[in-house]
Structures are given as structure tokens and as C-alpha cells.
Design an enzyme around this catalytic site. Structure first.
Site, PDB file in Angstrom:
ATOM      1  CG  ASP A  52      -0.492  -5.950 -14.520  1.00 54.91           C
ATOM      2  OD1 ASP A  52       0.059  -6.851 -15.193  1.00 54.91           O
ATOM      3  OD2 ASP A  52      -1.469  -6.163 -13.776  1.00 54.91           O
ATOM      4  CG  MET A  85      11.477   6.627   1.329  1.00 47.09           C
ATOM      5  SD  MET A  85      12.280   6.792  -0.284  1.00 47.09           S
ATOM      6  CE  MET A  85      12.076   5.139  -0.928  1.00 47.09           C
ATOM      7  CD  GLU A  86       6.314   6.178   3.979  1.00 47.18           C
ATOM      8  OE1 GLU A  86       6.719   5.350   4.801  1.00 47.18           O
ATOM      9  OE2 GLU A  86       6.953   7.223   3.697  1.00 47.18           O
TER      10      GLU A  86
END
Length: 169
Positions: free
Chosen positions: A139, A124-125
Site C-alpha cells: 500500500d 495464525m497471529e
């Protein structure tokens, strides 16, 4: 197609559900501490004109260096995965490495490798680091286009624990 199950083997089950079917964090206290690693990737695909503009600028935007910012954001996210994903354990990460490079003319490939010595793995990391780095690229680039596509994000491999999977550096 799934491999045939061995006689007497139980079907896989979801580990984040208790006996009553309620969500629950897995108790890892009985597991042995061991070295664990995982590698994940996420892709960012740009429209052709945006990719050309980013290549010409050396992956710099009005906000600064896109790669440098994405590496920092992905590393920070990997370290805070347990704060984002409800049943993830807080892990002492021994290392996080993020690599970002062009894959073809219009796509960036982001790879995140995470390492720990703990009772549970770092899949998950690694996934969080790769995807947050990809979100950061978006972004930093969105002023050029909102037609930027993220994904797929996927686990490439893991080592340590019960099962090894794929290629984990």
C-alpha cells in the site's frame, strides 16, 4: 515425501470440522495453558527500478515511513487475528515482534514472531502479522508500481502445544 506412519496411528484430520463435517471452532478448554510461540515470514518483491527508488529514499514514501507503518499495521493485525479468521481463538498476546529488512537487491523479508501463554498456539497471529505488514508495504509503495509481488507467506516454526515445528525464537 511424508514419513511412514507408525502402526496403529490414525491419519491426520482437519480439526475445524465437527463429526458431521460442518465447520466448527476447536474446543481447547481441556488443554493445558502453556507458553507458545510462532515465527512466520512474508516476502515483498519489487521491480528493480522501484527497489532502487525505495533504497534511495530510505524506505520512505509520500505516505511516510514504510517500515514503521508496516510494523505498526502487522502488530495491530496480529492482535486482531481472531476478528479476521473465523475459528481463531482470541489470545492474550505476550509479545509481537516484526522485523523488516532487505533480502537481496529487490526483496524485503518481513518476519513476525508472536508469543502467548494460552491453551492454543499463535501460528495464525504470526502469519497474520507478517502478511498484513507485507500488504502495508504494498500500500505504501503502490504509487511507484502495481507490479509488486507479495509472498510467499509461510510459518517458519512454532513451539508449545502437541508438536514443535521448525525454528521458533
Amino acid at each position: 515425501m511424508a514419513a511412514p506412519r507408525k502402526a496403529g496411528a490414525s491419519a491426520p484430520r482437519l480439526t475445524h470440522l465437527d463429526a458431521a463435517g460442518r465447520p466448527a471452532m476447536v474446543d481447547v478448554s481441556a488443554k493445558e495453558v502453556s507458553a507458545r510461540s510462532a515465527v512466520a515470514e512474508c516476502r515483498v518483491r519489487f521491480p528493480a527500478a522501484v527497489a532502487a527508488q525505495l533504497r534511495a529514499s530510505g524506505l520512505r514514501s509520500g505516505k511516510g515511513g514504510i517500515v514503521e507503518t508496516a510494523v505498526i499495521a502487522g502488530t495491530m493485525a496480529a492482535k486482531r487475528t481472531h476478528e479476521l479468521i473465523p475459528f481463531c481463538h482470541a489470545l492474550p498476546l505476550d509479545g509481537v515482534r516484526i522485523a523488516i529488512d532487505w533480502q537481496g537487491e529487490r526483496e524485503l523479508r518481513i518476519e513476525c514472531q508472536a508469543r502467548t501463554t494460552a491453551r492454543t498456539g499463535v501460528e495464525m497471529e504470526a502469519l497474520t502479522g507478517a502478511t498484513v505488514a507485507a500488504l502495508t508495504v504494498y500500500d505504501m509503495s503502490k504509487a511507484l508500481s502495481h507490479a509488486i509481488v507479495l509472498g510467499p507467506a509461510r510459518l517458519l516454526g512454532k513451539r508449545g502445544g502437541k508438536r514443535d515445528f521448525g525454528e521458533a525464537g
